[in-house]
Scaffold this active site. Structure first.
Site, PDB file in Angstrom:
ATOM      1  NE  ARG A   1      10.075   6.341   8.394  1.00  0.00           N
ATOM      2  CZ  ARG A   1       9.067   6.042   7.867  1.00  0.00           C
ATOM      3  NH1 ARG A   1       9.183   5.171   7.007  1.00  0.00           N
ATOM      4  NH2 ARG A   1       8.023   6.865   7.881  1.00  0.00           N
TER       5      ARG A   1
ATOM      6  CG  ASN B   1       8.273  -1.902   0.255  1.00  0.00           C
ATOM      7  OD1 ASN B   1       7.809  -2.043   1.474  1.00  0.00           O
ATOM      8  ND2 ASN B   1       9.138  -0.733  -0.136  1.00  0.00           N
TER       9      ASN B   1
ATOM     10  CD  GLU C   1      10.986  -7.068   5.866  1.00  0.00           C
ATOM     11  OE1 GLU C   1      11.339  -8.282   6.503  1.00  0.00           O
ATOM     12  OE2 GLU C   1      10.723  -6.338   6.501  1.00  0.00           O
TER      13      GLU C   1
ATOM     14  N   PRO D   1       0.784  -1.239  -0.152  1.00  0.00           N
ATOM     15  CG  PRO D   1      -0.055  -1.147   2.218  1.00  0.00           C
ATOM     16  CD  PRO D   1       0.369  -1.916   1.214  1.00  0.00           C
ATOM     17  CG  ASN D   2      -0.129   4.303   1.340  1.00  0.00           C
ATOM     18  OD1 ASN D   2      -1.252   4.783   0.630  1.00  0.00           O
ATOM     19  ND2 ASN D   2      -0.393   3.737   2.516  1.00  0.00           N
TER      20      ASN D   2
ATOM     21  CG  HIS E   1      11.125  -2.118   4.571  1.00  0.00           C
ATOM     22  ND1 HIS E   1       9.704  -2.103   4.390  1.00  0.00           N
ATOM     23  CD2 HIS E   1      11.241  -3.241   5.299  1.00  0.00           C
ATOM     24  CE1 HIS E   1       9.195  -3.068   5.031  1.00  0.00           C
ATOM     25  NE2 HIS E   1      10.497  -4.009   5.550  1.00  0.00           N
TER      26      HIS E   1
END
Ligand code: DQA
Length: 147
Positions: free
Chosen positions: A108, A75, A99, A10-11, A101
């Site tokens: 974060r 991702n 995986e 998503p996004n 990112h």
């Protein structure tokens, strides 16, 4: 020749305009194009799919083997931190995956520190922006060629 699936959650369709200070200026289209080129140069095929829907991502993972996919680069976006269902889908089809990112999720907010995928992934790439996708393709090719 093997087929690799690049899956974005998503996004990530908003890359380029979404929080560029965190995710960089590259669009998803340019990232996917470069990844496909790199795979092709190495003699493999990369197909890309992005969805904002957990159900669609699960469906694509379920169909991966039937689509001839041998390796996934994933991702999961925010589903990284929430989705037991996507984790179970990957375990269910038993396809190896990396995986990935763009941002360094460990640096974060605390809610991004946990991933439902890292312990079942072949490896994790994070914090290198769009370049991480290039590294992931190279790593996928190496995995395919050493298996
Ligand atoms: C992300 C990190 C996630 O925490 C976030 O929800 C994303 C993108 C990354 O690529 O850095 O959507 O997966």
């Amino acid at each position: 020749m093997a087929r690799v699936l690049l899956l974005n959650g998503p996004n990530l369709n908003l890359l380029g305009s979404r929080e560029p200070g965190v995710y960089g200026a590259d669009t998803l289209e340019s990232i996917e194009k470069r990844a496909a080129e790199l795979a092709r140069e190495a003699g493999h095929e990369l197909v890309a799919f992005q969805s904002n829907s957990e159900a669609e991502l699960i469906g694509r993972i379920h169909g991966a083997a039937a689509d001839g996919i041998r390796f996934l680069i994933f991702n999961p976006g925010a589903f990284t931190h929430t989705s037991i269902a996507l984790r179970d889908a990957l375990l269910g089809v038993r396809l190896p995956f990396l995986e990935l990112h763009l941002s360094n999720t460990k640096a974060r907010e605390a809610f991004r520190h946990h991933s439902y995928f890292s312990d079942i992934a072949v490896g994790v790439i994070a914090g290198l922006g769009a370049f991480g996708y290039e590294l992931a393709v190279r790593a996928a090719v190496r995995q395919l060629e050493t298996k």
